[in-house]
Write an enzyme that holds these catalytic residues in place. Structure first.
Site, PDB file in Angstrom:
ATOM      1  N   LYS A 217       0.864  -1.180   0.000  1.00 27.89           N
ATOM      2  CA  LYS A 217       0.000   0.000   0.000  1.00 27.89           C
ATOM      3  C   LYS A 217       0.898   1.227   0.000  1.00 27.89           C
ATOM      4  O   LYS A 217       1.686   1.439   0.921  1.00 27.89           O
ATOM      5  CB  LYS A 217      -0.917   0.012   1.215  1.00 27.89           C
ATOM      6  CG  LYS A 217      -1.858   1.220   1.247  1.00 27.89           C
ATOM      7  CD  LYS A 217      -2.761   1.184   2.463  1.00 27.89           C
ATOM      8  CE  LYS A 217      -3.679   2.401   2.502  1.00 27.89           C
ATOM      9  NZ  LYS A 217      -4.554   2.389   3.690  1.00 27.89           N
ATOM     10  N   ARG A 227     -10.688   9.724   1.193  1.00 25.80           N
ATOM     11  CA  ARG A 227     -10.617  10.421   2.477  1.00 25.80           C
ATOM     12  C   ARG A 227     -11.785  11.383   2.644  1.00 25.80           C
ATOM     13  O   ARG A 227     -12.261  11.608   3.762  1.00 25.80           O
ATOM     14  CB  ARG A 227      -9.265  11.131   2.604  1.00 25.80           C
ATOM     15  CG  ARG A 227      -8.117  10.131   2.773  1.00 25.80           C
ATOM     16  CD  ARG A 227      -6.750  10.776   2.750  1.00 25.80           C
ATOM     17  NE  ARG A 227      -5.696   9.759   2.856  1.00 25.80           N
ATOM     18  CZ  ARG A 227      -4.426   9.959   2.559  1.00 25.80           C
ATOM     19  NH1 ARG A 227      -4.026  11.157   2.141  1.00 25.80           N
ATOM     20  NH2 ARG A 227      -3.539   8.984   2.681  1.00 25.80           N
ATOM     21  N   LYS A 240       1.273  10.221   5.593  1.00 25.01           N
ATOM     22  CA  LYS A 240       1.408   8.825   6.017  1.00 25.01           C
ATOM     23  C   LYS A 240       2.668   8.170   5.451  1.00 25.01           C
ATOM     24  O   LYS A 240       2.748   6.949   5.336  1.00 25.01           O
ATOM     25  CB  LYS A 240       0.160   8.041   5.599  1.00 25.01           C
ATOM     26  CG  LYS A 240      -1.128   8.610   6.191  1.00 25.01           C
ATOM     27  CD  LYS A 240      -2.332   7.722   5.926  1.00 25.01           C
ATOM     28  CE  LYS A 240      -3.582   8.302   6.571  1.00 25.01           C
ATOM     29  NZ  LYS A 240      -4.749   7.401   6.490  1.00 25.01           N
ATOM     30  N   GLU A 256       7.706  -6.759   1.615  1.00 27.37           N
ATOM     31  CA  GLU A 256       6.484  -6.621   2.414  1.00 27.37           C
ATOM     32  C   GLU A 256       5.585  -7.843   2.226  1.00 27.37           C
ATOM     33  O   GLU A 256       5.064  -8.407   3.190  1.00 27.37           O
ATOM     34  CB  GLU A 256       5.726  -5.355   1.996  1.00 27.37           C
ATOM     35  CG  GLU A 256       6.327  -4.050   2.467  1.00 27.37           C
ATOM     36  CD  GLU A 256       5.945  -3.722   3.901  1.00 27.37           C
ATOM     37  OE1 GLU A 256       5.313  -4.562   4.575  1.00 27.37           O
ATOM     38  OE2 GLU A 256       6.294  -2.614   4.355  1.00 27.37           O
ATOM     39  N   LYS A 271      -2.207  -1.630  -3.705  1.00 29.36           N
ATOM     40  CA  LYS A 271      -3.028  -0.415  -3.671  1.00 29.36           C
ATOM     41  C   LYS A 271      -2.120   0.805  -3.779  1.00 29.36           C
ATOM     42  O   LYS A 271      -1.140   0.891  -3.021  1.00 29.36           O
ATOM     43  CB  LYS A 271      -3.832  -0.376  -2.358  1.00 29.36           C
ATOM     44  CG  LYS A 271      -4.762   0.828  -2.233  1.00 29.36           C
ATOM     45  CD  LYS A 271      -5.527   0.808  -0.914  1.00 29.36           C
ATOM     46  CE  LYS A 271      -6.453   2.021  -0.817  1.00 29.36           C
ATOM     47  NZ  LYS A 271      -7.199   2.039   0.450  1.00 29.36           N
ATOM     48  N   SER A 297     -10.052   5.385  -5.192  1.00 29.63           N
ATOM     49  CA  SER A 297     -11.006   6.464  -5.438  1.00 29.63           C
ATOM     50  C   SER A 297     -10.526   7.447  -6.494  1.00 29.63           C
ATOM     51  O   SER A 297     -11.321   7.939  -7.301  1.00 29.63           O
ATOM     52  CB  SER A 297     -11.287   7.193  -4.122  1.00 29.63           C
ATOM     53  OG  SER A 297     -10.073   7.720  -3.569  1.00 29.63           O
ATOM     54  N   TYR A 336     -15.005   0.573  -7.224  1.00 29.56           N
ATOM     55  CA  TYR A 336     -16.283   1.254  -7.046  1.00 29.56           C
ATOM     56  C   TYR A 336     -17.176   1.078  -8.271  1.00 29.56           C
ATOM     57  O   TYR A 336     -18.359   1.408  -8.227  1.00 29.56           O
ATOM     58  CB  TYR A 336     -16.043   2.737  -6.746  1.00 29.56           C
ATOM     59  CG  TYR A 336     -15.158   2.926  -5.539  1.00 29.56           C
ATOM     60  CD1 TYR A 336     -15.663   2.770  -4.252  1.00 29.56           C
ATOM     61  CD2 TYR A 336     -13.797   3.205  -5.679  1.00 29.56           C
ATOM     62  CE1 TYR A 336     -14.848   2.910  -3.141  1.00 29.56           C
ATOM     63  CE2 TYR A 336     -12.976   3.340  -4.574  1.00 29.56           C
ATOM     64  CZ  TYR A 336     -13.495   3.184  -3.303  1.00 29.56           C
ATOM     65  OH  TYR A 336     -12.675   3.293  -2.210  1.00 29.56           O
TER      66      TYR A 336
END
Length: 348
Positions: A217, A227, A240, A256, A271, A297, A336
């Site tokens: 991610k 968000r 982040k 990872e 992602k 998104s 979505y």
């Protein structure tokens, strides 16, 4: 006898048949000449079985609230979510992923609402498990929908506390599993959280609950509309980048994922999606396990806005984008567009 055709084939008389056409032994266009033959030789197929639908939840009853930065996407109250998910299940969508818009009054620095077994997600899980038992329920494990600072973990000043956060995430995962989650999907990017959650689920008699790890991610610019949808954009303090991955790194994604596989992940996720197709391909080739892409998104908003402005064919771009995930190695896509795409796939 056919001749090998080089760069000068078009001007070389020896490379031409008596009628003047090029004497080519291989014409790849022959397999493209009609719809039926294109379908026969198609390498990658998208089906409704490849779609996971992320949905946003809000408190209240009989509420559907548009997300302005994601045209066509709504936040659902739990009763309306049940209606929408029933429709998705009827179309054959196999699973949904739940994300809450938490009332700001319920947010605090520790994200304590994440541990409330009567929170929005847990109440939705119970209702959906009862009303639409045939659909899989995936829950996000992270604290950002619940913290007043908008971060995925606990803060000490400006520093994210890895191990203290993991301990809280374990409790959140157990709370969700008890409420009916089929798949726990930790998106927080804390080190060691997959192993800790797997151990806790097993000890609690939840060995059948799966883990879909957000293995790679990235600290991406494509999350902005999400968000907005969960109400953390204005709350977020700083960024982040100390826990989500640097977009410049590919080898790190393999490291990872390797750790998450060793710790008990059942499925891996990359992602965002389209900007990281190379990472998706690498993880699928390396680990040969169920691997997913999240069409986030920002990706959704770009395609939708361009379609609304007439800059591209919305439906064609939507379907092409989903096929490209499959071609790159994805076993499925969180998108979505899931319900829209499912309707198109059901058309004769």
């Amino acid at each position: 006898m056919h001749k090998t055709i080089g760069k000068l084939a078009a001007t070389d008389p020896a490379a031409r048949a008596p009628d003047g056409t090029l004497d080519l032994p291989h014409r790849l266009r022959r397999n493209r000449r009609a719809d039926w033959t294109r379908r026969l030789v198609r390498e990658t197929t998208l089906t409704v079985d490849d779609l996971i639908w992320p949905i946003f939840l809000i408190d209240g009853e009989k509420r559907r609230e548009p997300v302005p930065s994601m045209p066509g996407v709504e936040r659902f109250s739990i009763d309306e979510a049940a209606r929408a998910v029933t429709e998705a299940a009827a179309l054959g969508v196999p699973a949904i992923a739940l994300f809450p818009f938490t009332d700001p009054d319920l947010r605090d620095p520790d994200g304590s609402e994440a541990l409330n077994d009567q929170n929005l997600v847990c109440r939705a899980l119970r209702l959906l498990k009862r009303e639409v038992p045939e659909i899989g329920l995936i829950t996000d494990v992270a604290l950002d929908p619940y913290t007043s600072h908008g971060h995925d973990g606990l803060l000490d000043g400006e520093r994210i506390l890895n191990d203290a956060t993991v301990a809280t995430l374990v409790r959140q995962a157990l709370t969700q599993a008890e409420a009916g989650a089929d798949v726990i999907a930790p998106s927080d990017m804390m080190d060691g959280r997959v192993g800790a959650i797997r151990s806790a689920l097993d000890d609690a008699g939840k060995a059948d609950v799966q883990i879909m790890s957000y293995a790679a991610k990235y600290a991406s610019a494509f999350y902005g509309p999400f968000r907005d949808a969960i109400g953390t954009k204005k709350a977020l303090v700083g960024d982040k980048k100390t826990y989500q991955m640097d977009p410049a790194n590919g080898d790190e994604a393999e490291r990872e994922a390797e750790l998450d596989v060793a710790e008990g992940a059942d499925m891996l996720m990359v992602k965002p999606g389209m900007p990281y197709l190379d990472v998706l391909r690498r993880l699928k080739d390396r680990f040969r396990m169920p691997t997913y892409a999240y069409q986030v998104s920002g990706e959704y908003a770009m395609i939708t806005a361009a379609g609304q402005n007439g800059w591209l064919d919305h439906d064609a771009a939507m379907m092409e984008s989903l096929v490209c995930f499959k071609r790159a190695g994805a076993d499925g896509v969180l998108t979505y567009f899931a319900v829209e795409a499912a309707r198109r796939l059901k058309q004769p």
